[in-house]
Design a protein around this motif. Structure first.
Motif, PDB file in Angstrom:
ATOM      1  N   GLY A  65       0.659  -1.381  -0.063  1.00 14.26           N
ATOM      2  CA  GLY A  65      -0.002   0.110   0.094  1.00 14.26           C
ATOM      3  C   GLY A  65       0.805   1.267   0.121  1.00 14.26           C
ATOM      4  N   HIS A  90      -2.675   3.341   0.994  1.00 11.09           N
ATOM      5  CA  HIS A  90      -3.598   2.289   1.287  1.00 11.09           C
ATOM      6  C   HIS A  90      -2.990   1.083   2.285  1.00 11.09           C
ATOM      7  CE1 HIS A  90      -5.602   3.837  -2.203  1.00 11.09           C
ATOM      8  NE2 HIS A  90      -4.459   3.935  -2.831  1.00 11.09           N
ATOM      9  N   SER A 131      -6.406   0.947  -5.162  1.00 12.35           N
ATOM     10  CA  SER A 131      -5.790  -0.189  -4.678  1.00 12.35           C
ATOM     11  C   SER A 131      -6.999  -1.293  -4.473  1.00 12.35           C
ATOM     12  CB  SER A 131      -5.441  -0.022  -3.307  1.00 12.35           C
ATOM     13  OG  SER A 131      -5.054  -0.900  -2.348  1.00 12.35           O
ATOM     14  N   TYR A 138      -9.864  10.636   0.107  1.00 15.80           N
ATOM     15  CA  TYR A 138     -10.134   9.447  -0.590  1.00 15.80           C
ATOM     16  C   TYR A 138     -11.639   9.143  -0.971  1.00 15.80           C
ATOM     17  CZ  TYR A 138     -11.414   7.015   3.629  1.00 15.80           C
ATOM     18  OH  TYR A 138     -12.166   6.725   4.819  1.00 15.80           O
TER      19      TYR A 138
END
Length: 1841
Positions: free
Chosen positions: A526, A562, A582, A601
């Motif tokens: 991530g 992520h 992701s 996000y």
């Protein structure tokens, strides 16, 4: 290990693209049609036709893979003529025949009638390497290697780094490659539908041979045999076919299914080409070619693991003796023998040979080389492995490698090949982690370190990005690296390694980085990293900088948005925002200008697979988000806040207005509509045909006939099939890729069921309240893709000018669609260019990209390959293109590198923010808790004050402590909670406790348990002397094992003769003869006694008479033979003229053997005796004996030192007791009379080292406090320290198992004894009372006590001093002994060093010595065998000669006996002698087999008879004719018969003589042949022994060169020059005193022996003279006796006769035997005659009885007939008397008459039968049959009248 291209055992073969199938089929058709156009040599025109017919035959015969296939070597029972004709018809392929590569190679598929050029893409370079493919590195010449890269075979010159390529012919990939042993050919085994194996000639690279129909889908491995004449191949799933090819003839020899699971490898045995080995998934199999009654077969024997766990086998090697050495998954070596594991090899201490699978095993120059996944190369001794065997039930044997090379930490060696560099031992190694290494395995002082020649990605390459300003590209993969390439110059620039693997990357646009120096990379944990690329040449050079590369990378930014794998990165068209997607179903936005500050996000309904921003021609900037589960989102550009709100807990963006499209499958609808359209067109076509046909029928038949035909056709019309159903998959098809077409519209490619189309979709209007999960949307348009049903488009990219669309397919192919510029409607998506580049099975195209100027196309795949293509352009490219690495920014070398996020469990940006908020909240809570604690503390202080005030009150006014308890349950709950917490802490610490216990045990096993004795230092008491024990390690369990010598000393011929003896090989024959003598049958004892008849008595008398005569003759003959034997033994005992006494010979041999060679070992002509020859094994045994001796001496010394230490402990304990007693005495005596108390001896810690491992409570508490202090120092600042509970758990450790302290030992007992002693003295003290004047008696008693106490004081002091002096003396004595032992140990160390050097030197000589020794042994064995055969031949010749002499004697005896039978003056003597001597050729009888043989033999016998008759006729014409078949008149017939019998016997003897002479001649020839061979072998043996002796001499010279250290004192040196010791002592000899004295004594012994031998020689000469005199006298006596015997014979017989023949001819044995046989036959015939006479008498009596019975019956019949006549007359009378009514006969009368008539007939038949029986009985040997019963006999009854 499972290879990437290993097929899935569940799934089938992946389908190849139709376009490639079409191209390959059309290509094959062209090849078959244009076969005659190929370049053929003379006489090869018929090859193609024969080859095609052979292929058809093979296809028809390969119906089952389980059966063997025999090509030209069939063993069918055809007549020889037919076989010859078939061989003549089949023509071999010419040696100069080659295929045309242009006709075979696969070419790109281009849509017909399109303007796309075939060379639109041209391969320029390959940067990848499939490092996980088995044996994907083969050396083709001294500078080049070949390896597989997708559909290409790459030729790499590892010195110049140049590449050339060979294209796959099938277009579906390459399965395996192999290089011919002579490097003149190489084999390419391809993939596809019934792929071929193409043999190319090197270096021309022309196709030489093609092997067809060897497997179904793909080849897994191919291998040439050691001579290169055969090729073995094994297929992959599903058939796994093993085929042996005669590759030059393109014919399979044998074929069989190898196994039912994946087969990794197949190889020939280098020593035996008829043996093969295959290995693979969970198995190893051993194959052999065997001739059976049906022909040559391939027989496999599956290896059985037994107790060993089943394992996958990657590497193995066939040993010369047939055994196989293989690896295992856990790293040990398995030695196989006869399909069973003989032994499993591991390292000392039960360690694995490798830490992981062993991937390759090689036998090179007598050493076994293993390469494993642990990155190590280990060298093992071949002889140790070859002779290994189990020693216990574990099945393991511990060995150690000779040498070891650790290539690297992250290296996984998969295969190795040896380089042919003269004078070096270099190898190339294939690293499965992405590298090619150059290894130096010479293991010398100048051995080079491992060198990494090439570095590649390992595993699938996940992403690629190309620089927007230059010819640079970046790639990343799960191997944790990011690599930079200059694809225009075809060079690799640099790489950067991380802790986690990379999953996606993109090049930062030029709007952000002007020089294109930054790359964004996403990783599987991530994390997103921004990497900056720069040219290090522009950076300031610092001192100590090593090598300046062409490019370097540095970390610019690091952040973690992520929690799962990052799958997509995208910059918007202005470069202001970076979006990251992701698998955690989020898309994060970052502000690029503010150093990638997080904006926020959004959540997505599925894992993100692709992010695409809108293009410049769209008005708004939107982000297209593709999710794997069928969702497509469109998100607008998020707002960037200047000052973020600090109070916001999360980065999640709400209310962004995201549009969603949830894909719903329409493929079934499309297929349905296409089917309807197809049927409609077909229907219209049929209607047209029908109308045309009706028109023609009307013209021919008229309307009526046409109507009838039409009605019949309507009736016969078939019903239409139902349309395909509408199908929607339960699980949505995964989205693979997509792109914008228009604002709000996009194209998407899907996998799974919906593959084969590109779908054009449009977002529905935005609805704030809509639910994404319930939403179902369908595309409004679609585009059909050819040949993409099971091969979807995986990735799409466009050229810079948007004129070409490049597609990466799932099967590794590249597809190019040419379209109009900026035409995203894809209306002209019909014409395309298609070409397979990556592997078709696992080479899915993961990414492709064009260069900034559309000149190059770069593709990456899951098969680790990177291909760079030149894109076709009408403009000419520049000749040299080179990428420019971005210049470094100013000050980049001094900028701090940001801290990298290496922990995969680190918080993401969102989680970190939430954690900060949570920590803030927890901080506020802790502040509230602190306030509460302060309040409680105040209350506690107040309560303590109250308790103090209560204590100050009077007792009667004080409150009890329980009165202060508000509630007693509170204390109970607190105590209960405390106990629970303690138990909980113990449970929590249980794992740590067990872990530390295991760690302690491991440390003890590693460091303490192997120790037999630790170092113990014993100190003297009164001096500084001390003695130290040896630190001794326990010997291993193999310490005492003696390794058998690898090259045993060959016994000399004299030793073998003494050991075996001359009669060794005759012992078996003698035993066999002794057994055969006992096989005599005895008469049956169970027969009943009966009296003997006269005939038997006559026979027995005759037999007894004959037996006595025979016994008499035998006794005479035995006596003669015995006399001959005595004479022979006497003559044999006679010594020859050159006879030598065996004792003298033995003495001479002993002298020669024991005298030795008195030359020095340094002499050039020194000959090493056989018993003094040494090898490495014997030297190792000598080392082991030395080590065991040293160990034993050190152990004995350690026992003495430990005993001394124990003595000191006892002395100290006794001194302590004595000192305590002295102190008690001092307490009684006056101080003026005190003697000084000696100082107590001390026990030092190094004297009792075992106490270091003993501990008590105090030790553990101190250790805990120290550990807590160190842990507290390591805690980070700002974190609260975790409170640790009381150390109750640690206190428990201080107690032993029985409750006592662990360190009490004997000290407590000693102290208790001392205290008890002290108490005893206290009791003896006089009790003090009131002072009074002592009386005289008391004074006397006091004086006596004082004297006693003074004596005891003096005695105790003396005793203490005595103990100390005695102990020190013992220590000094033992110390002196140890010093002597130390001297010996130093000498043994020097000797050990010498032996070890000699062993190393001997190991270097061992290989060649073993070869020479084996040759000597083999020649010696061959000589022994031949000598034995010669002896056997001579023995057999002697036996045959003895047999010939016996036959001659029998012939003489035969004539003598016949002469005696004739007597004297017989007038027929000449005639009978001629009959006896007549020569007759007799036909030999032969055993016949079969009717045909009988016929042939009968013909031959008839011919022989005719020839014999002719011979007899001819002989009769020459000699006097007489008839020997008729006895003349007046001639005794008995003599004539005797002559004939003796002639037959004579002929038998002559035939036997001929046969024996033939055998003797053959034996002579065989003897001559063997004698010649023995001479040759003896010469070779002498040469081999001389070579071995020279090699031994060379070895001894090398041993002499070793320096040996010998310490000497000056008085031991007796070599003086001018009275001084010279500086150079190289010319001296070193003798021990014992050896010198022995040599001096030997001089005296030799003088005495010489005198004795001279005296003995004189005595022997005198004895010889006396024996010569006696010999003359005996010869004279013998002559006189012979004359006397001759005179006696003449006087008695009238002439000299042979008395032996006269004695043996006393009886004719044959004649007597014939007489006995005749007598027995006569008696037997008389007995049989008597038996038949008795039978005849019995039959006559039976006949008489039957006659009487029949006569009686005839009388009865006569009476009945008379009675019948009477009744008839009476009846007639009665009939005449009655009327007309009774004229006709009655029915009853008729019936009665019929019965009587039938009875008469029956009786007549019986009479006839009886007559015939009587007639038969009168004849001799007549056979009586039972009478035939009458049909009415049973039913007949007497009639009652």
């Amino acid at each position: 290990m499972k290879e990437p291209n290993d097929p899935d055992p569940v799934g089938g073969r992946p389908k190849s693209s139709k376009s490639e199938d079409r191209s390959s089929r059309s290509h094959a058709k062209e090849v078959s049609e244009d076969a005659t156009d190929l370049t053929l040599t003379e006489g090869d025109e018929s090859y193609l036709e024969d080859d095609e017919s052979d292929i058809e035959d093979r296809e028809g015969s390969t119906s089952s893979n389980e059966e063997d296939y025999v090509g030209s070597g069939k063993t069918s029972q055809e007549p020889p003529a037919a076989v010859d004709e078939e061989e003549e018809t089949q023509k071999k392929i010419s040696e100069s025949f080659f295929y045309d590569y242009a006709d075979l190679v696969s070419v790109p598929f281009v849509t017909p009638d399109s303007s796309i050029p075939p060379d639109i893409l041209l391969l320029q370079h390959s940067f990848g390497y499939d490092c996980r493919k088995r044996s994907n590195l083969q050396r083709i010449d001294s500078n080049s290697v070949i390896y597989i890269a997708g559909n290409q075979l790459v030729f790499l010159n590892f010195k110049t780094k140049e590449q050339t390529y060979l294209r796959s012919c099938s277009g579906e990939g390459i399965g395996a490659i192999a290089v011919h042993p002579y490097k003149t050919y190489f084999a390419v085994a391809e993939k596809g539908h019934f792929p071929n194996i193409i043999i190319y000639e090197y270096p021309s690279q022309r196709p030489y041979r093609i092997l067809r129909n060897g497997t179904d889908n793909a080849y897994a491995y191919v291998d040439f045999n050691d001579t290169g004449t055969l090729l073995a191949s094994v297929g992959s799933s599903p058939d796994y076919t093993l085929t042996i090819w005669n590759w030059k003839e393109e014919k399979p020899i044998l074929r069989k299914k190898a196994f039912s699971q994946d087969v990794y490898k197949v190889t020939f045995n280098p020593e035996d080409e008829e043996q093969l080995t295959t290995s693979g998934l969970g198995h190893i199999k051993f194959w052999g070619m065997a001739f059976t009654f049906t022909g040559l077969k391939l027989q496999g024997l599956l290896g059985r693991f037994g107790k060993t766990s089943t394992t996958d086998i990657e590497g193995y090697i066939e040993l010369p003796d047939g055994k196989v050495l293989s690896g295992s998954e856990w790293g040990n070596l398995l030695l196989w023998e006869a399909s069973l594991i003989k032994v499993e090899l591991c390292r000392t201490g039960m360690k694995y040979c490798h830490n992981g699978p062993i991937n390759q095993i090689t036998l090179d120059e007598g050493e076994v080389i293993t390469a494993g996944s642990d990155g190590c190369v280990r060298i093992w001794d071949f002889e140790t492995i070859d002779t290994a065997d189990i020693i216990d039930d574990s099945g393991l044997l511990e060995i150690e490698p000779i040498n070891e090379l650790v290539v690297g930490k992250n290296v996984k060696l998969f295969s190795m090949i040896k380089m042919d560099e003269i004078g070096s031992n270099f190898w190339l190694a294939q690293d499965a982690n992405g590298a090619i290494w150059k290894l130096d395995l010479s293991f010398s002082n100048i051995t080079q370190d491992p060198e990494c020649l090439f570095s590649f990605h390992s595993g699938p390459i996940e992403a690629i990005a190309v620089s927007p300003v230059t010819y640079l590209m970046a790639t990343t993969a799960l191997d944790c690296t990011v690599r930079i390439y200059d694809f225009s110059s075809k060079i690799f620039l640099t790489q950067m390694k991380f802790k986690q693997g990379g999953t996606t990357l993109t090049w930062v646009p030029q709007m952000v980085s002007d020089n294109g120096a930054q790359i964004s990379v996403g990783f599987e944990d991530g994390v997103v990293r921004i990497i900056e690329l720069y040219d290090p040449k522009g950076v300031t050079v610092f001192t100590g900088r090593k090598k300046i590369l062409d490019a370097e990378m540095t970390l610019r930014y690091v952040f973690k948005p992520h929690t799962a794998e990052v799958t997509a990165l995208a910059y918007d068209r202005d470069g202001d925002i970076l979006a990251t997607g992701s698998k955690d179903q989020t898309v994060f936005f970052f502000d690029v200008e503010k150093d990638y500050k997080p904006i926020g996000y959004i959540n997505t309904p599925g894992p993100v697979c692709q992010l695409t921003w809108s293009t410049l021609f769209q008005s708004k900037s939107t982000l297209l988000i593709f999710c794997e589960n069928g969702y497509v989102l469109e998100a607008p550009l998020p707002d960037i806040e200047e000052e973020p709100d600090r109070d916001v807990v999360s980065y999640e963006i709400h209310g962004l207005g995201i549009k969603c499209f949830h894909f719903s499958s329409i493929k079934s609808q499309i297929l349905r509509s296409m089917e309807i359209e197809r049927r409609q067109k077909l229907k219209e076509l049929k209607e047209k045909e029908k109308e045309e046909r009706m028109r023609m029928l009307i013209e021919e038949l008229g309307e009526d006939g046409a109507n009838e035909v039409q009605e019949q056709e309507q009736e016969e019309a078939e019903e239409e099939e139902p349309l395909p159903p509408i199908f929607i998959p339960l699980h949505p098809s995964p989205i693979l890729c997509g792109f914008y077409s228009e604002p709000g519209k996009f194209w998407v490619s899907l996998g799974g069921y919906d593959s084969g189309f590109l779908y054009h979709c449009e977002f529905p209007p935005y609805d704030k309240n809509s639910d994404f999960k319930s939403q179902k949307d369908e595309p409004f348009d679609f585009c059909i893709l050819d040949d993409a049903e099971d091969n979807p488009i995986q990735t799409i990219t466009f050229s810079i000018g948007q004129s070409m669309m490049f597609c990466g397919m799932r099967n590794g192919a590249i597809r190019v669609y040419v379209q109009e510029q900026k035409d995203f409607s894809l209306k002209n998506l019909k014409n395309y260019w298609h070409f397979s580049m990556h592997d078709n099975n696992y080479g899915c195209v993961k990414g492709l990209s064009t260069s900034f100027d559309d000149r190059f196309l770069v593709t990456v795949g899951a098969d680790s390959n990177i291909f760079v293509f030149n894109i076709f352009s009408e403009l000419e490219l520049e000749e040299t293109l080179k990428a420019k690495v971005p210049s470094p920014r100013f000050g980049i070398e001094i900028e701090p590198i940001p801290e990298d996020i290496e922990d995969p469990k680190a918080y993401s940006i969102e989680n970190a923010r939430r954690k900060r908020e949570y920590d803030k909240l927890m901080k506020e809570v802790e502040e509230i808790k602190a306030i509460k604690r302060e309040n409680i503390k105040i209350l506690r202080n107040d309560f303590l004050k109250l308790l103090a005030m209560n204590k100050e009150l009077p007792i009667h006014m004080q409150f009890k402590r329980t009165d202060f308890d508000i509630d007693s349950k509170i204390h109970a709950d607190i105590n209960k909670s405390t106990v629970h917490k303690i138990q909980q802490v113990e449970k929590e610490l249980a794992w740590d406790k067990e872990k530390h216990d295991l760690g302690l045990k491991k440390l003890q096993r590693r460091f303490r348990d192997p120790l037999e004795n630790d170092t113990i230092v014993v100190h003297a008491i009164q001096s500084d002397h001390k003695i130290t024990s040896y630190r001794l390690v326990k010997p291993s369990k193999y310490f005492k094992l003696k390794r058998s010598s690898l090259a045993e000393r060959r016994q000399s011929k004299f030793e073998r003769f003494e050991k075996e003896g001359p009669g060794k090989k005759d012992s078996q024959k003698d035993s066999g003869e002794s057994r055969s003598i006992q096989e005599e049958s005895t008469t049956d004892k169970g027969k009943k006694f009966r009296p003997k008849t006269l005939s038997e008595i006559m026979v027995e008398n005759q037999i007894e008479k004959t037996r006595k005569l025979i016994q008499k003759a035998e006794r005479a003959q035995l006596k003669i033979l015995q006399r001959k034997k005595e004479w022979e033994e006497l003559y044999k005992s006679k010594p020859d003229d050159d006879y030598e006494d065996p004792r003298d010979v033995q003495a001479i041999k002993e002298a020669q053997t024991c005298m030795g060679d008195f030359n020095l070992k340094t002499a050039p002509d020194y000959k090493i005796p056989e018993h003094m020859r040494i090898n490495a094994a014997k030297k190792e045994e000598e080392l082991g004996q030395l080590d065991s001796l040293v160990h034993r001496k050190k152990r004995n010394m350690n026992k003495c030192i430990i005993s001394l230490r124990d003595l000191k402990v006892a002395v100290v304990e006794e001194i302590q007791c004595l000192v305590q007693e002295l102190r008690n005495i001092h307490s009684i005596l006056h101080i003026s009379k005190h003697m000084p108390i000696p100082q107590l001896p001390q026990i030092y810690p190094d004297e009792v080292p075992e106490k270091r491992f003993q501990y008590d409570e105090e030790t553990l508490v101190k250790f805990k406090q120290k550990q807590m202090k160190t842990d507290g120092e390591r805690l980070e600042q700002g974190r609260q320290s975790v409170s640790v509970g009381p150390g109750g758990g640690f206190l428990k450790l201080s107690f032993g198992k029985e409750g006592g302290y662990a360190t009490t030992r004997d000290s407590l007992s000693r102290s208790s004894k001392a205290s008890a002693y002290g108490l005893g003295l206290d009791v003896q003290k006089p009790m003090e009372f009131e002072k009074a004047e002592p009386t005289e008696v008391e004074m006397e008693i006091m004086k006596r006590d004082e004297v006693k106490q003074l004596y005891m004081q003096q005695y105790l002091n003396n005793r203490i001093q005595e103990l100390i002096v005695t102990f020190d003396a013992e220590l000094h004595l033992l110390r002196h002994q140890k010093l002597k032992l130390d001297t010996q140990m130093k000498l043994s160390d020097l000797h050990h060093v010498t032996l070890f050097q000699e062993m190393l030197l001997l190991k270097n000589f061992e290989k060649q010595e073993n070869i020479l020794q084996e040759r000597v042994n083999s020649l010696d064995k061959e000589e022994q065998d031949m000598q034995w055969k010669i002896n056997e031949t001579l023995k057999e010749m002697d036996e045959k000669k003895t047999g010939i002499n016996t036959l001659l004697e029998q012939e003489k005896a035969l004539y003598a006996s016949f002469q005696m039978a004739l007597g004297e003056n017989n007038k027929f003597a000449n005639f009978l002698m001629k009959v006896l001597k007549k020569k007759i050729k007799r036909v030999k009888k032969k055993e016949t087999e079969g009717d045909a043989d009988e016929d042939e033999e009968s013909e031959s016998s008839s011919e022989d008879e005719s020839s014999l008759e002719s011979d007899e006729d001819e002989s009769g014409s020459e000699d006097e004719v007489f008839d020997d078949s008729i006895c003349p008149s007046n001639c005794n017939p008995n003599l004539f018969e005797l002559a004939l019998q003796l002639r037959e016997k004579r002929l038998d003897i002559e035939e036997a003589l001929v046969e024996e002479k033939k055998i003797v001649d053959n034996l002579k020839k065989e003897y001559d042949t063997l004698s010649k061979k023995v001479k040759v072998v003896a010469a070779n043996l002498n040469a081999a022994e001389e070579a071995l002796e020279a090699y031994q001499r060379e070895k001894q010279q090398r041993l002499n060169e070793l320096l040996v250290a010998i310490p000497l004192k000056l008085h031991q040196i007796e070599y003086m020059v001018l009275g001084e010791i010279p500086n150079d002592l190289s010319g001296t000899l070193v003798f021990s005193n014992h050896s010198l004295e022995k040599l001096q004594k030997r001089i005296v012994q030799l003088q005495d022996e010489n005198n004795k031998q001279q005296k003995l020689n004189k005595e022997c000469r005198e004895r010889r003279k006396m024996l010569i005199r006696e010999k003359r006298e005996m010869a004279k006596t013998i002559q006189e006796m012979e004359e006397t015997v001759s005179q006696l014979m003449i006087s008695k017989f009238g002439r000299v006769i042979d008395l032996e023949a006269l004695q043996t001819l006393s009886v004719n044995t044959t004649l007597e035997e014939l007489k006995i046989r005749k007598l027995r036959k006569e008696l037997l015939n008389a007995k049989e005659m008597k038996m038949w006479e008795e039978k005849i008498a019995q039959m006559r009596w039976e006949l008489m009885m039957k006659t009487k019975e029949h006569t009686k019956k005839l009388h009865q019949m006569n009476d009945l007939c008379i009675e019948k006549r009477k009744l008839d007359s009476r009846l007639n009378t009665l009939q005449n008397q009655q009327g007309n009514a009774f004229q006709n006969p009655r029915q009853a009368d008729i019936l009665a008459k019929e019965k009587i008539t039938e009875l008469i007939h029956t009786q007549a038949e019986k009479i006839t039968a009886l007559k015939e029986e009587i007639t038969l009985l009168r004849k001799k040997g007549g056979l009586i049959l039972p009478p035939i019963p009458s049909r009415t006999e049973d039913g007949m009854k007497p009639m009652d009248l």
